[in-house]
Structures are given as C-alpha cells and as structure tokens.
Enzyme design. Sequence first.
Site, PDB file in Angstrom:
ATOM      1  N   GLU A  92      24.320  46.398 -17.859  1.00 34.68           N
ATOM      2  CA  GLU A  92      22.944  47.087 -17.375  1.00 34.68           C
ATOM      3  C   GLU A  92      23.049  47.127 -15.994  1.00 34.68           C
ATOM      4  O   GLU A  92      23.429  46.363 -15.128  1.00 34.68           O
ATOM      5  CB  GLU A  92      21.876  45.888 -17.709  1.00 34.68           C
ATOM      6  CG  GLU A  92      21.775  45.720 -19.248  1.00 34.68           C
ATOM      7  CD  GLU A  92      20.680  44.883 -19.997  1.00 34.68           C
ATOM      8  OE1 GLU A  92      20.167  44.980 -20.916  1.00 34.68           O
ATOM      9  OE2 GLU A  92      20.272  43.902 -19.218  1.00 34.68           O
ATOM     10  N   CYS A 105      20.621  48.244  -8.497  1.00 30.07           N
ATOM     11  CA  CYS A 105      21.280  46.803  -8.732  1.00 30.07           C
ATOM     12  C   CYS A 105      22.235  47.147  -9.761  1.00 30.07           C
ATOM     13  O   CYS A 105      22.061  47.450 -10.868  1.00 30.07           O
ATOM     14  CB  CYS A 105      20.115  46.021  -9.181  1.00 30.07           C
ATOM     15  SG  CYS A 105      20.496  44.404  -9.466  1.00 30.07           S
ATOM     16  N   CYS A 112      29.229  36.295 -17.060  1.00 33.07           N
ATOM     17  CA  CYS A 112      29.541  35.607 -15.893  1.00 33.07           C
ATOM     18  C   CYS A 112      30.215  34.392 -16.003  1.00 33.07           C
ATOM     19  O   CYS A 112      29.625  33.528 -16.858  1.00 33.07           O
ATOM     20  CB  CYS A 112      28.263  35.700 -14.955  1.00 33.07           C
ATOM     21  SG  CYS A 112      28.626  34.884 -13.348  1.00 33.07           S
ATOM     22  N   CYS A 116      25.415  29.232 -13.581  1.00 37.75           N
ATOM     23  CA  CYS A 116      24.147  28.655 -13.083  1.00 37.75           C
ATOM     24  C   CYS A 116      23.238  28.454 -13.982  1.00 37.75           C
ATOM     25  O   CYS A 116      22.965  28.976 -15.046  1.00 37.75           O
ATOM     26  CB  CYS A 116      23.823  29.425 -11.977  1.00 37.75           C
ATOM     27  SG  CYS A 116      24.947  29.976 -10.752  1.00 37.75           S
ATOM     28  N   CYS A 119      20.238  30.976 -14.858  1.00 36.97           N
ATOM     29  CA  CYS A 119      20.522  32.405 -15.040  1.00 36.97           C
ATOM     30  C   CYS A 119      20.627  32.803 -16.219  1.00 36.97           C
ATOM     31  O   CYS A 119      21.790  32.058 -17.097  1.00 36.97           O
ATOM     32  CB  CYS A 119      21.398  32.857 -14.017  1.00 36.97           C
ATOM     33  SG  CYS A 119      21.924  34.572 -14.306  1.00 36.97           S
ATOM     34  N   CYS A 330      15.287  39.817 -11.733  1.00 35.41           N
ATOM     35  CA  CYS A 330      16.743  39.049 -11.257  1.00 35.41           C
ATOM     36  C   CYS A 330      16.989  37.966 -12.437  1.00 35.41           C
ATOM     37  O   CYS A 330      16.171  37.511 -12.954  1.00 35.41           O
ATOM     38  CB  CYS A 330      16.268  38.092  -9.832  1.00 35.41           C
ATOM     39  SG  CYS A 330      16.302  39.169  -8.692  1.00 35.41           S
TER      40      CYS A 330
HETATM   41  N1  SAH Z   1      26.271  36.183  -8.909  1.00 35.92           N
HETATM   42  C1  SAH Z   1      25.762  36.782  -7.733  1.00 35.92           C
HETATM   43  C2  SAH Z   1      24.721  37.886  -8.256  1.00 35.92           C
HETATM   44  C3  SAH Z   1      24.093  38.064  -9.288  1.00 35.92           C
HETATM   45  S1  SAH Z   1      22.767  37.121  -9.440  1.00 35.92           S
HETATM   46  C4  SAH Z   1      24.886  35.771  -7.109  1.00 35.92           C
HETATM   47  O1  SAH Z   1      24.784  34.503  -7.708  1.00 35.92           O
HETATM   48  O2  SAH Z   1      24.215  35.992  -6.190  1.00 35.92           O
HETATM   49  C5  SAH Z   1      21.459  37.766  -8.493  1.00 35.92           C
HETATM   50  C6  SAH Z   1      20.322  36.712  -7.794  1.00 35.92           C
HETATM   51  O3  SAH Z   1      19.689  36.519  -9.021  1.00 35.92           O
HETATM   52  C7  SAH Z   1      21.049  35.215  -7.365  1.00 35.92           C
HETATM   53  O4  SAH Z   1      20.321  35.370  -6.204  1.00 35.92           O
HETATM   54  C8  SAH Z   1      20.489  34.637  -8.202  1.00 35.92           C
HETATM   55  O5  SAH Z   1      20.231  33.287  -8.094  1.00 35.92           O
HETATM   56  C9  SAH Z   1      19.172  34.892  -9.125  1.00 35.92           C
HETATM   57  N2  SAH Z   1      18.814  34.622 -10.248  1.00 35.92           N
HETATM   58  C10 SAH Z   1      19.633  34.222 -11.436  1.00 35.92           C
HETATM   59  N3  SAH Z   1      18.641  34.037 -12.319  1.00 35.92           N
HETATM   60  C11 SAH Z   1      17.390  34.318 -11.982  1.00 35.92           C
HETATM   61  C12 SAH Z   1      16.201  33.914 -12.557  1.00 35.92           C
HETATM   62  N4  SAH Z   1      15.956  33.656 -13.817  1.00 35.92           N
HETATM   63  N5  SAH Z   1      14.912  34.068 -12.009  1.00 35.92           N
HETATM   64  C13 SAH Z   1      15.188  34.520 -10.546  1.00 35.92           C
HETATM   65  N6  SAH Z   1      16.109  34.879  -9.917  1.00 35.92           N
HETATM   66  C14 SAH Z   1      17.240  34.453 -10.316  1.00 35.92           C
END
Ligand code: SAH
Length: 343
Positions: A92, A105, A112, A116, A119, A330
């Site tokens: 996406e 974006c 991934c 985390c 996420c 995000c």
């Molecule tokens: N892997 C990279 C880019 C993808 S995530 C990274 O970690 O930066 C892009 C952003 O979305 C990151 O800052 C991550 O911390 C944030 N993110 C992930 N899940 C989220 C959620 N459920 N709510 C808000 N931000 C989130």
Amino acid sequence: MQKVDLKNLDLEELELFIARHGKERYRARQIFKWLYQKGAASFEEMSNLSKDLRQELSASSHISSLVPETVEVSRDGTRKYLFRLTDGNAIESVVIPEEDRNTLCISSQVGCAMACEFCLTGTFRLTRNLTTAEIVNQVCAVKREMEVKNLVFMGMGEPLANLDNVIRALKIITCDDGLQFSTRRVTVSTAGLVREMDLLGRAVTVNLAVSLNATTDELRDRLMPINKKYPLKELLAACKRFPLPGRRMITVEYVLIREVNDTLDDARRLVKLISGIPCKVNLIPFNEHEQSEFRKPDQAAIDIFHKYLLDKHFTVITRSSRGIDISAACGQLKGKLDKKSED
Ligand code: SAH
C-alpha cells in the site's frame, strides 16, 4: 535469458548496461527521461532512439509498472492505493493532500521484520524486500494521477533493512534525469538501524526520520525489539553524526501511547536525550487498530507533551491522523492481508 527490468537500474547502472550494448552512454539519460519524466511504458514511444536500439532494448530488457488494484479515498481526501505485485503480494501507498503540496508515503517491504509492538504491519512479519522497481513504480503510478511534492518512506516495511534497493530508488527519485525530487523533499524513516544509517548517509543526501518512541532502554526494548541490538545511546550517537547539509534537521518521531510513554516525565527525558541533536519532533498520537491493546492518548496529555517541547525551544508538530477511516494512518497499512479472493 531473463530480461532486465530497466527500472531496477540507477542512471550509472543503466549507462553501463547501454555501454555493454555498444551504444553511446548519453542514451541512458534519454531513456531515463522517457521512463521517469514522460512515463513511457514501452520502447516504441522512445522516438529519439533509433529503431535498432529500441529493438535491441526490447530483446534484452523490459519496463515494469504498477497499476493500482484499488484506491480508497478518505473523508479528509487521503488516498490509499493497493498495488498487486507480480508474485501476488500486495503493498500500500498513501497520498496525503495538503493545500500546496501532496505527500506520498511509500512502502519498502512486504511486511516487516522489526516487530514493533504497536505497529500493525509488524504483526505480519517480513515476506520480502521490494525491488528497486517496485519502490519507484509506486511513485510513477501516483504521479500519473497527480503532482507529488513530498515523499516519505513511512509505509510498510523498514527501509534500511532493504538498504541497497532503497538507495538505488533514492538515486532515481532525486536524479535530475529521473523523478527530479528535491533531496529536501524526500525522507527516509527508520526504526533505528544504526549501521545502515551510517551507510545511507554516506551513499545519498536525504532527510532522515528516526522513530524513537521511548525514552528509556527498558521501554524501548519492549516496544521496539531493534533496541536490543542498537540501544538508545548508540542510536542517538548515530543521529548526531548523520550528515545533513546546511541547516537541515533530523526528524524525531514519537508515537504517543496512552499511559505507556505520554507523561510529562517522558517529555522531560525526551528533551534530555535529544538536546544535543539538531532535530525537530514529530508527535504521532497512536492510531488504534484491532491487533493492539494500546490506546491513543487523551488530548490533554498530547497538549501537555507538545507544549513542554515547545517551551524547550524545539520545533514540534503533532501529526493528525489523516485517512483514519480507510486505515491509511501511520502504522495501519496491511496490504499483504488483502490477497485477492480466489473466485
Ligand atoms: N520502519 C520505519 C517506517 C515505517 S513506520 C520506521 O519505523 O520508522 C512509520 C511511522 O509510523 C513510525 O514512526 C512508527 O513508529 C509509526 N507507527 C507505527 N505504528 C503506528 C500506530 N499504530 N500509530 C501511530 N504511529 C505508528
């Protein structure tokens, strides 16, 4: 012999490819312009190349593209594109419209490996890296429909875990003969792969965003397992030495999660951690999704956190949850799950 996808080559590599065909190097620039500025989908269109060259090229190479399978449009105008890849996986990309510019974006991996805790993409594990062509084709596909000014690698995946292809894509994206993005307008976001941050900084000029998300190793170990390999001290040192031209700054991303990392004490620790680093702070209120128990913070907690950083003279932006009604915010992308049904 498998045909070479020309969109997997940066300009230098295309020049070598052309030279191996016994042709003039400058042809590569012409081809690049056809691919990225005129959006050519076939060699026939390349009218300033001889018929011979066009025939030779089509014998040894091809031009890939991505066509959106679906486009969902949010009430706030955010658009989410689902692209089906040739192997059936899906990714996406999201366009966030703003008054004077659109921000795109893009994804760098299917799934991934960072896992985390907060996420959604991370709950699917890694299926595979995207090729260079699959990365740049997200941009090409959206550019066919609208102008895009800013580009962020904040979709699915950890861009620095797919470093070679991301660097090659960045070269194409910022090349004068390629997609012509200003390096000021392209940002790579990382969970904090320290070694790769150094390599990225040496290879290309690009803005860097670092997802910090916690102010103690104890909490960050839990939220972002990569912290066990590269703890805060090492990560912040890598931010400090990351080469950015002029007065540009690193973006520190901080996902605010209710009663996890959203207190004034967290804000105080954050300020201490980043005070030696030229940076601005991007606060992202947690976007809730079905795979997580975490909750978004109270507006009051967001405001207090935000104000504390402002008072300490940081540039702070609290990111609004654009596209929330179509799961385009995000950390909500999950393209891999949307496998086409069999019937
Ligand atoms: N892997 C990279 C880019 C993808 S995530 C990274 O970690 O930066 C892009 C952003 O979305 C990151 O800052 C991550 O911390 C944030 N993110 C992930 N899940 C989220 C959620 N459920 N709510 C808000 N931000 C989130």
